[in-house]
Every structure is written in structure tokens, then in C-alpha cells.
Design an enzyme around this catalytic site. Sequence first.
Site, short mmCIF file in Angstrom:
data_model
loop_
_atom_site.label_atom_id
_atom_site.label_comp_id
_atom_site.label_asym_id
_atom_site.label_seq_id
_atom_site.Cartn_x
_atom_site.Cartn_y
_atom_site.Cartn_z
N CYS A 168 4.86 0.16 -0.03
CA CYS A 168 5.02 -1.50 -0.04
C CYS A 168 3.54 -1.82 0.26
CB CYS A 168 6.30 -1.80 0.80
SG CYS A 168 7.49 -1.55 0.22
N HIS A 227 10.01 -9.65 -2.99
CA HIS A 227 9.05 -8.57 -2.63
C HIS A 227 8.70 -7.60 -3.90
CE1 HIS A 227 7.26 -5.14 -0.52
NE2 HIS A 227 8.30 -4.54 -0.19
N CYS A 283 5.65 -2.88 6.80
CA CYS A 283 6.17 -1.53 6.88
C CYS A 283 5.84 -0.98 5.51
CB CYS A 283 7.59 -1.35 7.26
SG CYS A 283 8.41 -2.53 6.28
#
Length: 384
Positions: free
Chosen positions: A89, A340, A370
Amino acid sequence: MAEAYIIDAVRTPVGRRGGGLSGVHPADLGAHVLKALMERTGVDPAAVEDVVFGCVDTIGPQAGDIARTCWLAAGLPEHVPGVTVDRQCGSSQQAVHFAAQAVLSGTQDLVVAGGVQNMSQIPIGSAMTAAAPLGFTEGPFVGSKGWVARYGDGEVSQFAGAEQIAREWGITREQMEEFAYQSHQRAIAAIDGGHFVKEIAPLEGVSEDEGPRRDTSLEKMAALKPLTEGGLLTAAVSSQISDGAAALLIASERAVRDHGLTPRARIHHISARGEDPIRMLSAPIPATAYALEKTGMTIDQIDAVEINEAFASVVLAWLQDTGADPAKVNPNGGAIALGHPLGATGARLMTTLLHHLERTGGRYGLQTMCEGGGQANVTIIERL
């Protein structure tokens, strides 16, 4: 001392799964922000020395070094290379770090950093299951003797990690739902206030982020079933599956002078840290502590924070441990509302952080998120 400057930052709207950007080829998503970046900065694209893009699940239309493909699909000079980064991510935040490091080292002067992801076309986790015909059906960890000896053969999952964080930090479902509702309300207020207009390059008739839900409520969230039996997590407190791209131009002092550029911010600090890969999502806490220690700063000196809302528990645990002012954290909403798009989110957060500091007159902004493997990047920028 050498400096790395942010000259400009631009993004697409974030499209929701199956929404207005779902049919756009990932190369064209990335090409769109690259063309917009070159047009906005007025830089001769032939002077760019590298294109560093983040992307996760680099298979199908996202395979074959999507950074290079995006640049070429934008009609930009063939002699400019591209490289694709996967730090899960945090991929495009890491792309910004690599671009800044190239500039700070003196080996390059103009580097584009960004990321792209079309999750409507390439579902999350596709790369982990793409080798099923070859017999690899259970992800990257099963079958590794070293991994099993160190961490066992249990589930490695972001959902399990987010659930574990909620329980270890004593975060209730109600607290997560209140945070998620706030994310939507802040995002809606930002859209209605025109806060994202300058940072967005409209595409395919889409000019606003598609994720925020104006009709959501705490009552609706409370009615959802948890993701696991007896669990605390629901879809409402999780980030949305999304499509999008973002790009930034990073320049050295020499490039600023030679090309007549006006820096908007300087990269004050870059770092990355790792932690427990099974809990996975708590690394922003030690990573933030490490960054503040390295810089000699306190959290109170930070005027705005963008921490990715992969799950509400991630941000709430970070808030507990850092003591940050919640009003400064994700002031325009986060991934729970805005979405996202994995490989693009880091650059999207940086783009929004830069514009927010300029709009509010803040000086320092901190970004963290994260990442798979129990990792986290931290970037601190100073508005100029």
C-alpha cells in the site's frame, strides 16, 4: 546540504469500484496524470530523468513495468525510463522517497514519482493467486520453510491484522464507526468546499471523488454484519476498493534554477520501518516515532497528518500512541470515504497534504501508511 523539492502534484479523482474510471486502462490512468503534471509545471518532459511509479498486483494490464507504459501512453519522450515499485500500500509513497533520494544524492535532478491502480479491473490480491495453475494457490508464505519456522503457518491477512489491533488497543466497534462516519463527513465537506479542485485533473467526465457516501449514518453502519463471526470489523470501517493515479515532480536546486521552477515544498524527512508482519498494520506507530526522533521534532510541530485509513483501527491506535491532535489528522477525510487505489494512494495522500498545507498556511505535514509485510513509510514535508 542538497535539497529535494516538490514542484507540483496532481491526481485523478478516486473512482469507486465499477465507477467512472473502472473502464480506463491503467496505463491511460497513469498517462493522464503524467500529461497533466508536465502541462502544469511547464517542464520540458525531455529533461525528466526517471519515472518511478508504485503499483500493486502488477499483472495483466498493470504488468510489464507500468511506470514506463504510462509515460509512453502519455506520448512523452521515449528516452525517459520508468521503474515500478511494490511496497504494497505504500508503493507510491516509496516512489516519492526514491525520487527524493535520487535528487538528494546528486545523481538526478528531475524525477517524476507517482502511482496507479485500477482495482476494478485487477482485484486486490490478484498477484497472489495468479500462479494457481502452477500449483501456488495459497499466497506467498505457504511453503516457505523459513517463514513457517519463524512465524508459523497461520493466516496472514490485513483483516486479521486490523482486528488484532482493535482488540490489543481496546478499540470498540462504535469508536471505529464514529471515526468512519467522520471520515465521510470531512470528505464531503472538502468536496463541497472545493478543497480538491486544484489537485484533481478530471478524467472521463469524472471530476470529483466517487467514494464519499452522503447517505451514510451511524445507524446504517451499526446494522452491518462483521467481516468475521464475532469480529469488530465491518465494511464500513474499512477502506474502499478504488481506481486512480497521482504524480509529483521532484526537483533538485539545480533543476529549480535551470528550469525556472517555483518549489511548493521541500522534502524534510524520509524513512521507512518494519514491525510484526502478522499484525501487519501497526508499523506507522514505531515509524512515526523513528521519524520524529531522527528529525528532533515533536508531533505538536506537525500541522497536518495524512495517515492512510486502511482500517479505522489503524488510525485510532496511531492516535492513541502518538498523542496527535485528531483535528489535524486526515482533515479532509481518508480512504474509508475517499477510497484506496493501492499503488496510487501514497502519491494521492502527498498531493492532498501539499494542497492542504497551502490552503491552511501550515508549515509541516507528515504522511504515513501501513503496508503489507508489517511496514510503514514516513514522509515529512515543509511548505515553502
